[in-house]
Write a protein that holds these residues in place. Structure first.
Motif, PDB file in Angstrom:
ATOM      1  N   ARG A  20      56.597 112.733  63.081  1.00 41.92           N
ATOM      2  CA  ARG A  20      57.391 113.518  64.037  1.00 41.92           C
ATOM      3  C   ARG A  20      58.854 113.698  63.644  1.00 41.92           C
ATOM      4  O   ARG A  20      59.414 114.773  63.807  1.00 41.92           O
ATOM      5  CB  ARG A  20      57.321 112.890  65.423  1.00 41.92           C
ATOM      6  N   TYR A  78      44.300 117.728  65.410  1.00 39.10           N
ATOM      7  CA  TYR A  78      44.703 116.645  66.322  1.00 39.10           C
ATOM      8  C   TYR A  78      46.177 116.789  66.649  1.00 39.10           C
ATOM      9  O   TYR A  78      46.947 117.134  65.756  1.00 39.10           O
ATOM     10  CB  TYR A  78      44.460 115.274  65.682  1.00 39.10           C
ATOM     11  N   PRO A  79      46.586 116.510  67.878  1.00 41.62           N
ATOM     12  CA  PRO A  79      45.705 116.270  69.016  1.00 41.62           C
ATOM     13  C   PRO A  79      44.937 117.545  69.361  1.00 41.62           C
ATOM     14  O   PRO A  79      45.430 118.655  69.155  1.00 41.62           O
ATOM     15  CB  PRO A  79      46.649 115.857  70.145  1.00 41.62           C
ATOM     16  N   ALA A  82      46.800 120.104  71.463  1.00 43.57           N
ATOM     17  CA  ALA A  82      48.205 120.302  71.093  1.00 43.57           C
ATOM     18  C   ALA A  82      48.719 121.636  71.629  1.00 43.57           C
ATOM     19  O   ALA A  82      48.036 122.658  71.542  1.00 43.57           O
ATOM     20  CB  ALA A  82      48.360 120.265  69.577  1.00 43.57           C
ATOM     21  N   SER A  88      55.982 121.130  67.804  1.00 40.66           N
ATOM     22  CA  SER A  88      54.745 120.383  68.038  1.00 40.66           C
ATOM     23  C   SER A  88      54.183 119.958  66.683  1.00 40.66           C
ATOM     24  O   SER A  88      54.063 120.764  65.766  1.00 40.66           O
ATOM     25  CB  SER A  88      53.748 121.275  68.781  1.00 40.66           C
ATOM     26  N   VAL A  90      51.083 118.437  64.450  1.00 42.16           N
ATOM     27  CA  VAL A  90      49.632 118.320  64.455  1.00 42.16           C
ATOM     28  C   VAL A  90      49.162 117.729  63.130  1.00 42.16           C
ATOM     29  O   VAL A  90      49.871 117.782  62.123  1.00 42.16           O
ATOM     30  CB  VAL A  90      48.934 119.682  64.689  1.00 42.16           C
ATOM     31  N   ARG A 106      54.142 120.847  61.306  1.00 43.05           N
ATOM     32  CA  ARG A 106      54.947 121.053  62.517  1.00 43.05           C
ATOM     33  C   ARG A 106      55.039 122.554  62.771  1.00 43.05           C
ATOM     34  O   ARG A 106      55.277 123.335  61.851  1.00 43.05           O
ATOM     35  CB  ARG A 106      56.347 120.481  62.343  1.00 43.05           C
TER      36      ARG A 106
END
Length: 194
Positions: A20, A78-79, A82, A88, A90, A106
């Protein structure tokens, strides 16, 4: 990340959380939004007609929001729920016949435009723990004048590791397979809802 067995959702969650705060693994962040791919990368673009009309476009957008373009039998996102919003993160989990790969991306931007050509889509870019370095745009367009709904994928990438460069023909095969299977998934989704 290459794995011999499928990782648990807990391991995938930890992987995502570890990515992240990391920067993108390439410099040209956001360039695909304008349909541009920088020099020095492998470029891919495929475009497929999905149908026509407002209902087809609406179904396609709803499918994108549920990541249905990743509903192929060897790829998972995943998730699973999302949100398609900037920043976000993933993970794309893929089965390659004898090993798994887990890759972090991202979302860079979202496109949501109404007009003579309505557009919905997003671009995501690679993070450090991705086999590739680059960006990919997934785009739906409804050209109202011609009444054609299209699905377009535009990507630029290079391998991120020495192993990736050594296996470059295999990497290109996998990328092309995903794009072809993704188009088929979207067509199945549209036909099952019409």
């Amino acid at each position: 990340m290459l794995l011999l067995k499928k990782p648990s959702e807990e391991v995938i969650g930890q992987f995502i959380n570890g990515q992240r705060s990391l920067p993108f693994s390439y410099a040209e962040v956001g360039i695909t939004k304008d349909g541009i791919c920088p020099r020095g990368y492998g470029k891919d673009q495929v475009r497929e007609e999905l149908g026509s009309g407002a209902n087809t476009f609406k179904i396609a957008v709803a499918a994108f929001e549920k990541w249905k373009q990743f509903s192929v039998n060897w790829v998972e996102i995943y998730p699973r729920n999302a949100l398609i919003i900037p920043d976000s993160v993933v993970a794309v989990l893929a089965w390659h016949g004898c090993f798994w790969s887990l890759n972090a991306c991202r979302i860079v931007y979202v496109i949501n435009e109404q007009g003579p050509i309505s557009r919905f889509g997003f671009g995501y870019g690679t993070l450090p723990d991705h086999a590739e370095t680059g960006e990919e745009r997934f785009l739906l367009e409804w050209d109202r004048r011609q009444d054609i709904v299209s699905y377009d994928i535009l990507a630029f990438s290079n391998p991120n590791t020495l192993l990736g460069w050594l296996a470059y023909p295999l990497v290109r095969f996998i990328q092309n397979r995903f794009r072809r299977d993704s188009e088929r998934s979207m067509k199945r989704t549209i036909s099952s809802c019409n």
